[in-house]
Design a protein around this motif. Structure first.
Motif, mmCIF file in Angstrom:
data_model
loop_
_atom_site.group_PDB
_atom_site.id
_atom_site.type_symbol
_atom_site.label_atom_id
_atom_site.label_comp_id
_atom_site.label_asym_id
_atom_site.label_seq_id
_atom_site.Cartn_x
_atom_site.Cartn_y
_atom_site.Cartn_z
ATOM 1 N N GLY A 245 1.049 -1.223 -0.413
ATOM 2 C CA GLY A 245 0.209 -0.037 -0.690
ATOM 3 C C GLY A 245 0.800 1.155 -0.069
ATOM 4 N N GLY A 246 0.359 2.518 -0.092
ATOM 5 C CA GLY A 246 1.178 3.942 -0.244
ATOM 6 C C GLY A 246 1.697 3.817 1.209
ATOM 7 N N GLU A 247 2.048 5.026 1.060
ATOM 8 C CA GLU A 247 2.832 5.826 2.822
ATOM 9 C C GLU A 247 1.711 5.632 3.586
ATOM 10 O OE1 GLU A 247 5.266 6.306 2.076
ATOM 11 O OE2 GLU A 247 5.988 5.906 -0.212
ATOM 12 N N GLY A 248 1.486 5.536 5.173
ATOM 13 C CA GLY A 248 0.524 5.752 6.355
ATOM 14 C C GLY A 248 -0.721 4.624 6.044
ATOM 15 N N ALA A 249 -0.284 3.706 4.788
ATOM 16 C CA ALA A 249 -1.846 2.958 4.609
ATOM 17 C C ALA A 249 -1.849 2.287 5.975
ATOM 18 C CB ALA A 249 -1.380 1.767 3.908
ATOM 19 N N GLY A 250 -1.102 2.156 7.470
ATOM 20 C CA GLY A 250 -1.112 1.550 8.193
ATOM 21 C C GLY A 250 -0.530 0.016 7.732
ATOM 22 N N LYS A 251 0.501 -0.314 6.675
ATOM 23 C CA LYS A 251 1.499 -1.513 6.496
ATOM 24 C C LYS A 251 2.085 -2.116 7.877
ATOM 25 C CE LYS A 251 2.823 0.449 3.349
ATOM 26 N NZ LYS A 251 3.043 1.227 3.863
ATOM 27 N N SER A 252 2.760 -1.400 9.053
ATOM 28 C CA SER A 252 3.346 -1.820 9.258
ATOM 29 C C SER A 252 2.288 -2.442 11.414
ATOM 30 C CB SER A 252 4.220 -1.032 10.901
ATOM 31 O OG SER A 252 4.996 -0.216 9.250
ATOM 32 N N THR A 253 1.281 -1.489 11.360
ATOM 33 C CA THR A 253 0.626 -1.512 11.826
ATOM 34 C C THR A 253 -0.399 -3.208 12.099
ATOM 35 O OG1 THR A 253 -0.486 0.852 12.049
ATOM 36 C CG2 THR A 253 -1.263 -0.747 13.291
ATOM 37 N N GLN A 254 -1.212 -3.222 10.639
ATOM 38 C CA GLN A 254 -1.293 -4.578 10.393
ATOM 39 C C GLN A 254 -0.632 -5.911 10.874
ATOM 40 O OE1 GLN A 254 -4.377 -5.087 10.813
ATOM 41 N NE2 GLN A 254 -4.763 -2.500 11.188
ATOM 42 N N ASP A 330 6.335 -6.265 4.785
ATOM 43 C CA ASP A 330 6.055 -4.987 4.858
ATOM 44 C C ASP A 330 6.854 -4.309 3.419
ATOM 45 O OD1 ASP A 330 5.782 -2.382 4.593
ATOM 46 O OD2 ASP A 330 5.716 -1.841 6.974
ATOM 47 N N ARG A 331 5.633 -4.468 2.446
ATOM 48 C CA ARG A 331 6.348 -4.369 1.172
ATOM 49 C C ARG A 331 7.061 -5.599 0.564
ATOM 50 N NH1 ARG A 331 4.626 0.692 -0.097
ATOM 51 N NH2 ARG A 331 5.246 2.336 1.198
ATOM 52 N N TYR A 332 6.760 -5.930 -1.055
ATOM 53 C CA TYR A 332 7.672 -7.140 -1.219
ATOM 54 C C TYR A 332 7.523 -6.309 -3.074
ATOM 55 C CZ TYR A 332 9.226 -11.481 -2.761
ATOM 56 O OH TYR A 332 9.684 -12.831 -3.469
ATOM 57 N N ALA A 379 -1.230 11.969 5.359
ATOM 58 C CA ALA A 379 -1.081 13.045 7.016
ATOM 59 C C ALA A 379 -1.457 11.881 7.911
ATOM 60 C CB ALA A 379 -2.601 13.640 6.481
ATOM 61 N N ARG A 380 -1.340 10.786 7.501
ATOM 62 C CA ARG A 380 -1.049 10.351 9.080
ATOM 63 C C ARG A 380 0.429 10.175 9.480
ATOM 64 N NH1 ARG A 380 -4.371 4.744 7.335
ATOM 65 N NH2 ARG A 380 -5.770 5.383 7.435
ATOM 66 N N LEU A 381 1.564 10.030 8.019
ATOM 67 C CA LEU A 381 2.679 10.348 8.822
ATOM 68 C C LEU A 381 3.125 11.228 10.206
ATOM 69 C CD1 LEU A 381 4.206 8.165 5.937
ATOM 70 C CD2 LEU A 381 3.489 7.669 8.407
ATOM 71 N N GLY A 382 2.851 12.731 9.036
ATOM 72 C CA GLY A 382 3.874 14.266 9.938
ATOM 73 C C GLY A 382 5.169 13.588 10.014
ATOM 74 N N ASP A 418 -10.260 -1.508 2.637
ATOM 75 C CA ASP A 418 -10.394 0.009 2.651
ATOM 76 C C ASP A 418 -9.145 0.128 3.933
ATOM 77 O OD1 ASP A 418 -10.869 2.574 2.393
ATOM 78 O OD2 ASP A 418 -12.709 2.317 2.685
ATOM 79 N N ALA A 419 -8.136 0.663 3.638
ATOM 80 C CA ALA A 419 -7.533 1.239 4.767
ATOM 81 C C ALA A 419 -7.954 2.329 5.674
ATOM 82 C CB ALA A 419 -5.772 1.278 4.602
ATOM 83 N N GLN A 420 -8.651 3.083 5.022
ATOM 84 C CA GLN A 420 -9.114 4.175 6.305
ATOM 85 C C GLN A 420 -10.236 3.959 7.165
ATOM 86 O OE1 GLN A 420 -10.634 6.746 2.617
ATOM 87 N NE2 GLN A 420 -10.501 8.568 3.637
ATOM 88 N N GLY A 421 -10.438 2.107 7.097
ATOM 89 C CA GLY A 421 -11.825 1.451 8.471
ATOM 90 C C GLY A 421 -11.151 2.011 9.986
ATOM 91 N N ALA A 422 -11.631 0.906 10.503
ATOM 92 C CA ALA A 422 -10.893 1.550 12.118
ATOM 93 C C ALA A 422 -9.730 0.524 11.698
ATOM 94 C CB ALA A 422 -12.082 1.344 12.695
ATOM 95 N N GLN A 423 -8.781 0.824 13.211
ATOM 96 C CA GLN A 423 -7.552 -0.362 12.796
ATOM 97 C C GLN A 423 -8.019 -1.751 12.609
ATOM 98 O OE1 GLN A 423 -4.337 0.237 15.018
ATOM 99 N NE2 GLN A 423 -4.347 2.328 14.464
ATOM 100 N N GLU A 424 -8.656 -2.142 14.701
ATOM 101 C CA GLU A 424 -9.395 -3.449 14.681
ATOM 102 C C GLU A 424 -10.376 -3.932 13.236
ATOM 103 O OE1 GLU A 424 -10.539 -0.508 16.064
ATOM 104 O OE2 GLU A 424 -8.511 -0.315 16.953
ATOM 105 N N ASP A 425 -11.433 -3.569 12.502
ATOM 106 C CA ASP A 425 -11.593 -3.739 11.729
ATOM 107 C C ASP A 425 -11.000 -4.527 10.804
ATOM 108 O OD1 ASP A 425 -14.112 -3.113 13.321
ATOM 109 O OD2 ASP A 425 -14.708 -1.657 11.565
ATOM 110 N N ILE A 426 -9.568 -3.931 10.675
ATOM 111 C CA ILE A 426 -9.539 -4.356 9.346
ATOM 112 C C ILE A 426 -8.067 -5.169 10.159
ATOM 113 C CG2 ILE A 426 -7.010 -3.619 8.488
ATOM 114 C CD1 ILE A 426 -8.036 -0.231 8.127
ATOM 115 N N THR A 427 -7.662 -5.574 10.839
ATOM 116 C CA THR A 427 -6.745 -6.338 11.433
ATOM 117 C C THR A 427 -7.903 -7.439 11.010
ATOM 118 O OG1 THR A 427 -6.076 -5.046 13.277
ATOM 119 C CG2 THR A 427 -6.194 -7.277 13.376
#
Ligand SMILES: Nc1ncnc2c1ncn2[C@@H]1O[C@H](COP(=O)(O)OP(=O)(O)OP(=O)(O)O)[C@@H](O)[C@H]1O
Ligand SMILES: Cc1cn([C@H]2C[C@H](O)[C@@H](COP(=O)(O)O)O2)c(=O)[nH]c1=O
Length: 458
Positions: A245-254, A330-332, A379-382, A418-427
């Motif tokens: 995914g793109g920058e700040g999509a939540g890859k490391s988090t997931q 995280d990325r390939y 914007a998430r990265l700051g 859709d990575a704009q959803g809540a983290q827990e739902d994505i997980t």
């Protein structure tokens, strides 16, 4: 129409693969439309009337549908490029026989075989074309293909019957034997020979030069035995999952959430990332993300990411997969296809080939694409941005579109979230998709337990 045709002709020769695919697809398509073009005359000569023409038409259409839907699945052990050229050859050979042996029943059977060949060639051809070429060029090439197909249809409905009429029907008597040479049959023979020639030319362009000959491969597939030396990744006991995914999509988090869950389930998990997971990789990462390197040539950039990946695969990913671990990266490869391919507008086909080589064709079992509008992700990265993050909005939009195209091309191997959803739902969504591909969990002391079984001890 002529303009589209001409434009496409200019672009059709970009790579041997594209050229071979177009030659083969048009050759195969021509066989089916010639059957329709001279079918009416043929069935009249065979005294089969309207019903005969209906049967011939239905046979070609049913064959095409069967070839498209079932062919590549049934023959999946055969290399797809070879299967492509072979199916063009089969449709040509069937057409040739239809022309040589004027018999209604045989014509119907052979017409369906022609259809199967066309169906397989068309479905594999369009799939490979979509993989090989990108964006505008892909649109133009497909437009060319469709225009050329329409021209072929027009020619076979008008010119083919005319040629059949000009040749006419003749009877050859050799001693006691007589043979009816039909004008329609002669057209089918000519078209069949042309398709066979195109199949050979196409084969030369599309074949990757495997050490196993086409004949040996065919025999192995028909006998149901593995083709040539088995590829290592087919035998690897581990599971390879990639987050993209793109920058700040939540890859490391997931990636973190996934690894916690899988460890809890009893698996050995290796969490890793690109670039920068080996000693060499760390240095390459520093170089690649350094703003002082702004202006680095896109090809150098693609090769450096490829070099990092080659080291990553051989030092981290493969050893873990050989042990039976679950590797979460995280990325390939898709990151290079999206960032350097779509983003930097390099040839996706070329990048794919370089990466197939760099990774020894190691393909993830599952790729999770976390899809987010670039503005939201960034914007998430700051904080401060690195060399790639500070690229233009257009660049990041192209990257996002690139990722989505990759996922659309192979839906069975991707999960798009859709990575704009809540983290827990994505997980939870990721867990639902990962669960079915997991091997049986191995208890930590499995070796000791297995060693205790009497049958193994003896
Ligand atoms: N679904 C989400 N909704 C809102 N914020 C999120 C979500 N997922 C992650 N974040 C936050 O967004 C930021 C970036 O997340 P993360 O580092 O996981 O993204 P990334 O895709 O790995 O980024 P990078 O492209 O830099 O590698 C973190 O602060 C994280 O907490
Ligand atoms: C693997 C890979 C990465 N990139 C880009 C994408 C990101 O901007 C950085 C990596 O940073 P991250 O915070 O670890 O995601 O590199 C790329 O352009 N091409 C690639 O192949």
């Amino acid at each position: 129409m002529l303009r589209t045709f001409w434009d496409g002709m200019r672009f059709a020769g970009i790579t041997p693969l594209v050229r071979g695919l177009l030659l083969g697809m048009l050759g195969a398509f021509a066989t089916s439309v010639v059957v329709i073009g001279v079918g009416r005359i043929l069935v009249d000569r065979l005294a089969a009337g309207n019903a005969g023409f209906g049967v011939l038409f239905a046979a070609v259409s049913a064959g095409m549908a069967l070839g498209a839907f079932v062919g590549p699945r049934v023959l999946r052990a055969l290399n797809r490029r070879r299967l492509f050229a072979l199916s063009v050859g089969v449709s040509g050979a069937a057409l040739l026989l239809t022309g040589l042996i004027p018999n209604m029943v045989l014509a119907a059977v052979l017409a369906s075989i022609t259809g199967v060949g066309v169906g397989i060639a068309w479905v594999i051809g369009t799939g490979l074309l979509a993989r090989e070429i990108e964006g505008d060029l892909r649109e133009r090439t497909l437009a060319f293909l469709h225009t050329a197909a329409r021209v072929l249809l027009l020619v076979s409905l008008t010119v083919a019957p005319l040629i059949a009429g000009l040749i006419g029907d003749h009877r050859l008597d050799v001693r006691d034997l007589g043979y009816d040479v039909l004008g329609a049959g002669a057209v089918l023979v000519l078209a069949g020979l042309t398709a066979l020639l195109l199949a050979v030319l196409s084969y030369r362009q599309v074949d990757e030069g495997s050490e196993v000959s086409l004949f040996a491969e065919l025999i192995a597939v028909l006998r149901g035995v593995p083709v040539g030396p088995e590829k290592e990744d087919e035998r690897l006991p581990g599971t390879f999952i990639v987050l993209e995914g793109g920058e700040g999509a939540g890859k490391s988090t997931q990636a973190r959430q996934l690894s916690i869950w899988l460890r809890d389930e009893g698996f050995e998990v290796v969490t890793t990332r690109e670039p920068g997971s080996t000693k060499l990789g760390m240095r390459l990462r520093a170089l690649l993300l350094d703003k002082d390197q702004t202006g680095m040539s896109p090809r150098a950039e693609a090769l450096l990411y490829g070099a990092d990946r080659a080291d990553h695969v051989s030092q981290v990913i493969l050893p873990a997969l050989r042990r039976g671990a679950i590797v979460i990266s995280d990325r390939y490869v898709d990151s290079t296809l999206a960032y350097q391919g779509a983003g930097r507008e390099l040839s996706v086909g070329e990048i794919r080939r370089i990466n197939e080589w760099a990774t020894d064709e190691l393909v993830p079992d599952l790729t999770v694409l976390l899809d987010v509008p670039p503005a939201s992700g960034l914007a998430r990265l700051g904080g401060t941005t690195d060399r790639i993050e500070s690229e233009s909005e257009d660049f990041h939009e192209r990257v996002r579109a690139g990722f989505r195209r990759l996922a659309e091309g192979e839906p069975e191997r991707y999960l798009v979230v859709d990575a704009q959803g809540a983290q827990e739902d994505i997980t939870r969504e990721i867990q639902r998709r990962v669960r079915p591909i997991l091997p049986d969990p191995v208890p930590q002391d499995a070796e000791a337990i297995t060693g205790m079984m009497p049958i193994i001890k003896e």
